[in-house]
Design a protein around this motif. Structure first.
Motif: not given
Length: 314
Positions: A37-44, A183-187, A191-200
């Motif tokens: 859901p965010n550009e960082q996680s989509q980064s190759r 990954d969760a810390t970096v990404a 979309y308002g996601d925090t470390l606790k509710n990260s997509y990771e």
């Protein structure tokens, strides 16, 4: 049984489990990034760094990474000790050394797995074969575990292999948690996601083949708390650290003749580590996850070393 042969059985189990977890991590992270859901996680580059960190957390991630080289190094580069092909080769070599103690069915399955990986077309793999290769590796690993459970006597040979499998499973789950926490810390996304509710955390559960069962158990969206609790402390989750420790404790008593283990025995150390984490509170773990990760990895490594000294030293 010779201590050297026992050591080979132990490490055969560990290498089989290690190959599977690395392959699944490659598969899930590479393709999950397409839906992130965010550009960082989509980064190759982000995805490639995550893969390399999981495979070898001592590697330098500062330089620009080449996708085909990263995939080759982790999958099929025989010169890399952390590659899947190196793990499968090591599992086969250990099986060869204990050939007379394992079933023909298990040995043939290991041999078939080895030749599949050895002969997989490198060019196809790095360009378009990642999904096929990683799925085949995980499925072959599952077949091997089925052969271990279904064709071997459940005696000391079986117990030694299962000790290796379960120690390695706990270790790999912790390594995956470490990678996804990074990954969760970096990404932290836009979309308002925090470390606790990260997509990771969702990706982490899928890496451990535990997403569906976690949703069934909690009936909630994955967060840091419920994801870590499920994968670390839930004794009924087959991929959890606690489940693996329970299995390790069960199998050590097949090898130990002591009804009450002495304080210097491997069985005592395993029981002590199990008790240490059995009554942990997940909020305490989450509040200082990095310290917990280092401590549990040290404990698992300590168990493996104690087993080696007590049963496999030659």
């Amino acid at each position: 049984m010779l201590a050297r042969v026992a050591n080979n059985l132990f490490w055969m189990g560990r290498y089989i489990e290690r190959a599977e977890h690395v392959a699944r991590y490659l598969n899930v992270n590479y393709f999950a990034s397409l839906d992130a859901p965010n550009e960082q996680s989509q980064s190759r580059q982000f995805v490639l760094q995550s893969m390399l960190f999981m495979a070898d957390d001592l590697i330098d991630l500062e330089s620009e990474l080449n996708e085909e080289k990263v995939l080759y190094d982790i999958g099929l580069n025989p010169e890399k000790s952390f590659s899947i092909i190196s793990y499968v080769k090591a599992a086969r070599e250990n099986a060869n050394s204990a050939r007379d103690l394992i079933s023909t069915e298990l040995y043939e399955a290991i041999n078939k797995f080895y030749h599949f990986v050895l002969n997989y077309d490198v060019d196809n793999y790095v360009k378009r074969g990642l999904y096929d290769f990683s799925i085949q590796v995980t499925e072959n690993s599952s077949i091997l575990r089925g052969k271990i459970r279904g064709t071997l006597l459940h005696d000391k040979v079986y117990a030694i292999i299962m000790l290796g499998i379960n120690i390695e499973r706990a270790t790999q789950i912790i390594r995956i948690i470490n990678s996804k926490y990074r990954d969760a810390t970096v990404a932290l996304g836009s979309y308002g996601d925090t470390l606790k509710n990260s997509y990771e955390w969702t990706t982490l559960l899928k890496c451990a083949e535990s997403y569906d069962m976690m949703r069934r158990f909690y009936r909630k969206t994955p967060t840091s708390i419920n994801t870590l609790e499920f994968l670390i402390l839930n004794p009924d989750c087959p991929r959890s650290v606690m489940n693996s420790l329970n299995q390790v404790k069960k199998h050590i008593y097949v090898l130990s003749d002591e009804k009450l283990p002495s304080k210097n025995s491997a069985a005592f150390q395993i029981g002590k580590v199990k008790a240490k984490y059995q009554y942990k509170v997940i909020e305490e773990i989450e509040s200082d996850l990095q310290t917990f990760i280092q401590n549990i990895l040290d404990d698992l490594n300590g168990i493996a070393l104690k087993l080696e000294n007590d049963y496999f030293h030659y």
